[in-house]
Design a protein around this motif. Structure first.
Motif: not given
Length: 262
Positions: A150-153, A158-163, A221-226, A229-233
Motif C-alpha cells: 500500500t502507498e499513500y497516494q 503528511r508532507t511528501k507522503s505521496l508514493d 513511512y516504510i524505509p526506502s519505500g518512496e 509502484d501504484n499497487g494498493h493505494l
C-alpha cells in the motif's frame, strides 16, 4: 439381761467408730498438705491450659498469614487470567508501533488488491497488515489473485507522503474486551478509551473496491519505500452532502477517525 448388755456394747462401739471416721474426714479437709497439693494441681492445670491457648493463638496467627498469602496469590492469578483471556486487538494503520497502553502483536506492511487493472474490477476489497517476518510457502501462485503493498497516494497524509509505502501494527490492549473504529470523530465517546486517532482513508472512486481504514494522524513511512509502484493505494476520504445530512456534516471535508477500546 446379758443380751441387753451386749446390744448396748455394740451400739456404743458403732457410735464411737462413726465419730472417729467423721473426725478423720475433718482432718483431711483441714490438712494444709492436702490443700497445698490441690492448689499445686490446679496451678499445673492452669499452666497447661495457658500453654494450650498460647499454642492455639500462634496457630491462628499462622493460619491468618497463610490465608492472606493465598488471597494475594488468588488475586494475582485472577489478574493474570483476566489479562490472558481478555483483551481486544486492532490495527494501527500508518505506524509500526502501538500506543503505550497496548502491546504489539506484530508490525508489518499494509497491503491489498491492486487499485486498477484495465476493465477488471473484481478481487478483494479489504486491507491487510502483512507481518514483516512471513513464513513463506514453496508453491507458485496460479496468478488469479495477488496482494500489493500500500502507498499513500496524496501529500495530505503528511508532507511528501505521496508514493511512500504504508506500515502497520497489530496491537492488543489487555485491559479491554472490545475495540472499534469510529469514523467522523477524533475523540471517543464517554466510557471508551482512545487508542489512536487520525484520518479516514480508502481507495479512489475510480479504483477497485476498497475498505475504509483509519490512518494515524502522524503517519510513518516504510524505509526506502518512496518508489511509485501504484499497487494498493490510499486516498483521503471526504464527505459528500446529499443523502448524507449536512449539517451535521459539511461538503468536501476530510473525515477524522478514532480507534477506541473498552
Amino acid at each position: 439381761m446379758a443380751n441387753q448388755i451386749l446390744v448396748c456394747f455394740v451400739i456404743c462401739c458403732v457410735q464411737f467408730s462413726n465419730g472417729e471416721e467423721i473426725d478423720n474426714k475433718r482432718l483431711l479437709l483441714n490438712d494444709p498438705d492436702v490443700s497445698a497439693a490441690r492448689l499445686l494441681q490446679m496451678e499445673k492445670s492452669i499452666q497447661k491450659l495457658t500453654s494450650t491457648v498460647q499454642g492455639l493463638t500462634r496457630l491462628v496467627t499462622t493460619l491468618n498469614g497463610t490465608l492472606q498469602t493465598v488471597n494475594a496469590e488468588l488475586a494475582a492469578e485472577k489478574m493474570r487470567t483476566a489479562q490472558t483471556t481478555h483483551g481486544s486487538t486492532y490495527v494501527r494503520w500508518g505506524r509500526s508501533r502501538c500506543p503505550s497502553n497496548a502491546e504489539i502483536v506484530y508490525s508489518g506492511y499494509a497491503a491489498g488488491n491492486v487499485y486498477y487493472e484495465g476493465s477488471y474490477y473484481g478481487g478483494p476489497s479489504n486491507t491487510l497488515c502483512l507481518p514483516t517476518d512471513p513464513e513463506l510457502s514453496n508453491r507458485t501462485a496460479p496468478g488469479s489473485s495477488y496482494i500489493y503493498g500500500t502507498e499513500y497516494q496524496e501529500n495530505s497524509f503528511r508532507t511528501k507522503s505521496l508514493d511512500e509505502d504504508v506500515p502497520c501494527a497489530v496491537c492488543r490492549n489487555p485491559n479491554s474486551s472490545s475495540s472499534l473504529m469510529i469514523p467522523g470523530r477524533k475523540t471517543c465517546y464517554a466510557g471508551w478509551q482512545n487508542e489512536y486517532n487520525g484520518y479516514l482513508a480508502s481507495g479512489c472512486s475510480t479504483c477497485k473496491a476498497s475498505s475504509f481504514v483509519c490512518v494515524d494522524v502522524q503517519p510513518e513511512y516504510i524505509p526506502s519505500g518512496e518508489r511509485n509502484d501504484n499497487g494498493h493505494l490510499l486516498y483521503m476520504v471526504g464527505t459528500k452532502c446529499g443523502a448524507l445530512p449536512c449539517p451535521p456534516y459539511h461538503d468536501k471535508l476530510e473525515l477524522y477517525c478514532v480507534v477506541c477500546s473498552k
